[in-house]
Design a protein around this motif. Sequence first.
Motif, PDB file in Angstrom:
ATOM      1  N   SER A 143       0.756   2.247  -3.826  1.00 21.62           N
ATOM      2  CA  SER A 143      -0.471   2.599  -4.531  1.00 21.62           C
ATOM      3  C   SER A 143      -0.695   4.109  -4.600  1.00 21.62           C
ATOM      4  CB  SER A 143      -1.660   1.904  -3.891  1.00 21.62           C
ATOM      5  OG  SER A 143      -1.539   1.912  -2.509  1.00 21.62           O
ATOM      6  N   ILE A 144      -0.267   4.851  -3.594  1.00 21.82           N
ATOM      7  CA  ILE A 144      -0.534   6.293  -3.595  1.00 21.82           C
ATOM      8  C   ILE A 144       0.332   7.027  -4.625  1.00 21.82           C
ATOM      9  CG2 ILE A 144      -0.575   8.403  -2.218  1.00 21.82           C
ATOM     10  CD1 ILE A 144      -1.251   6.557   0.178  1.00 21.82           C
ATOM     11  N   PRO A 145       1.672   6.892  -4.556  1.00 17.89           N
ATOM     12  CA  PRO A 145       2.470   7.571  -5.585  1.00 17.89           C
ATOM     13  C   PRO A 145       2.125   7.106  -7.000  1.00 17.89           C
ATOM     14  CG  PRO A 145       3.879   6.725  -3.845  1.00 17.89           C
ATOM     15  CD  PRO A 145       2.511   6.211  -3.585  1.00 17.89           C
TER      16      PRO A 145
ATOM     17  N   PHE B  15       0.798  -1.201   0.000  1.00 16.85           N
ATOM     18  CA  PHE B  15       0.000   0.000   0.000  1.00 16.85           C
ATOM     19  C   PHE B  15       0.840   1.264   0.000  1.00 16.85           C
ATOM     20  CE2 PHE B  15       0.506   0.277   4.480  1.00 16.85           C
ATOM     21  CZ  PHE B  15       0.010   1.493   4.895  1.00 16.85           C
ATOM     22  N   THR B  16       2.149   1.112   0.167  1.00 13.93           N
ATOM     23  CA  THR B  16       2.970   2.309   0.027  1.00 13.93           C
ATOM     24  C   THR B  16       3.009   2.739  -1.422  1.00 13.93           C
ATOM     25  OG1 THR B  16       4.312   1.339   1.760  1.00 13.93           O
ATOM     26  CG2 THR B  16       5.057   3.402   0.871  1.00 13.93           C
TER      27      THR B  16
ATOM     28  N   TYR C  35      -0.697   6.195  -8.092  1.00 10.13           N
ATOM     29  CA  TYR C  35      -1.942   6.858  -8.461  1.00 10.13           C
ATOM     30  C   TYR C  35      -1.657   8.269  -8.975  1.00 10.13           C
ATOM     31  CZ  TYR C  35      -6.561   8.773  -8.428  1.00 10.13           C
ATOM     32  OH  TYR C  35      -7.716   9.350  -8.830  1.00 10.13           O
TER      33      TYR C  35
END
Lengths: 357, 350
Positions: free
Chosen positions: A266-268, A263-264, A270
């Motif tokens: 997935s944000i960048p 999950f680290t 995105y």
Amino acid sequence: MSSISINYYSGNDSASQTGQIVPGEQSAELLVSGTRYEISYSDMNLSRLVANTPSFIYLPKGACCELAYPQAVIFARFFASNQQQKSSRQHKLETRSPIAVMSIILSFLVLYVFVYILSAPIADILAKSVPFKIKEEISNDIVEWLDIDYLEKSKLKAERRASINAIFKKLVLASRDKKHKYKLLFRQGNKIGANAFALPSGTVVITDELIKQVQSDSEVAGVLAHEIGHIKRNHTLRHIFRSAAAILAMSVLLNDASIISDFTYSIPAYLFTAQFSRELEYEADALSVPLLLKYGYDPEAFMRLIKRIEKSSSSNGSSSEGGNEAGSEYYSSHPHTHNRVSNVRKWIKKYKRDGKL
Amino acid sequence: MKNSNNGFQSIKFSASGWEYLKLYWTNFLPSLLTLGVYSAWAKVRRQRYLLGHTQIAGSSFDYTAQPQRILKGRIIALILVTLYYFIEYFPVITIITALILFYLLVPILVVGAFRFRAANTRWRNIAFSFQGTYRQAYRIYFFYYLLGVLSAGLLYPYYQFKNREFLLNNLCYGTQKFSFTGTLPVFYKYYFQAVLLFVLALLPFFIYTYYKYNIGFSGSIEYLEILLFDFMDLLVTILFVFVPFLIAYEFLRVRFLYYTLNNTTLGEVKIRNDIKFLMMLYIMLTNVVLVLVSFGIFLPWARLRKIRYIYTHVYYEASPSINNFYSGKQEGVSALGDAANDSFGFDIGL
């Protein structure tokens, strides 16, 4: 010669004996429990130096010595072999802070160039090489999935659909794109609301909710020309491949992150993909300009429609991430509408001046 | 538990976060520039650093893996992963056959990885070895694992228990086997505690009822996003579902680790630990923040911090028997570590 303290392990049992090693020119002298051995360098092997860790000397007959850190470096200087010299070069680099800082900067630079610059042409080539059959399969899968989870049969009157279809056919003709099978599908959007999608094979899905908001033919032509632009330039596939490049870069960066990674990244990732998506929106807007002007439609009408829909959806109390004017553009897949308007105006001017894009 | 308390001594771990960070990044750039080829060499250097700084009874660990072998393993892994991603474009029969083949490969890969890792780890010039057979591995990673899945997780602790039995009872140091003496009911106890923890931690999500899924208009290829969730949705999912899951999962992992280590012996040498769940959770959560804020630069630092906590909270019995393990070379039982030479350097993090 200075002697170096060592731990000696016979290789038969796990006992540790202390001893000394005295490095000479061609050989080293080993002293363990009162016995003296003369061992030639060609008969031994030295483990590679890594930062400030101990080194191991592998002796004949399976015995081994362990040397503590600074002494290991001294011994390595005596132990001359090409391999060892190479290894100590890497060892020197690793222990220097400026080199580490440079490596970090250069690594990020390489990844940046890959994600932002190199990935675009690579994605274009890959997207072009995908056979039409696969595009068709992907499109059918997406339509099927949308139909099951979100969409319903259109409740629009047949005449209305026919007139929109006629506009669509005209625009497709003007696009002069023979590589895709263009097809317009009408659906009731339900949760998805007023929306339109372009699928890789040439299928465009438009929702009843969107058509109900339309006030002129120019507006609906604007939507359709924009979607044709997405299809003509393979936007879906290009987006998928560019996103894959971003995800690949993230996974290289965080290769050993194990549980954190999932999950680290997935944000960048995105954020990267949102930026590609905005670029593609601008491109589709630009491509729609000549198609619309050819039939006398107003290329800016589409923007008016977007603004109207934004207003109605924000007055409903639900915020839309689409072209929302409030907040930052960075996490949105679509550019701010005012930016899109100025982009379209730029292309209209250019088209009217040069007669082409 | 304190050092040297009732004959137990802690593992000495002298690695530094900064040193490791420097080592990691100076080896990362060449890996990147060689499109990953150098990463096998980088892996060996990192592993040598970590093991070299790990000391038991005044002696460090040695790591003897050949980078070429790790490279071979990585190439095979890359081919498998690539095939796995592209498989959905093939006809259904091919997919099913290929998936079955993939799952048939897993036990072989796991055994290979453990053999490789054990055989290349040495202490006082004696190698570890892993003697688990493919047959046993199939039973664990096929049968028990499948039971765990088919029973909707109810038999998951049973699988975990069997897995630890398999891994530890087949691990040797020289001629001495490790032995795991834990019991199944304890695994179930921790499992139900973890489930309870997860349900409690999910409460905020159930309370969060006003959240309404709504996709705005934009006229585009937006269905991609519905697939990927939109940003808010992602945030909510992470905060309310994934974080509780992560906490419960970490609890289970730490508890299993704690119990496993406390019930493992190597011959006469007993092993103890006092690894605390809350401390591990604190380290994990702060590591996530650190890695995010530093764009991944502090990843090696964060990893080392976690390893340091674990290693320095594991204790071994400081008895003379620690000097009395044998490599088996003299008795001609030398085949122990050699099996690894046939396997490739496929490394799995566990």
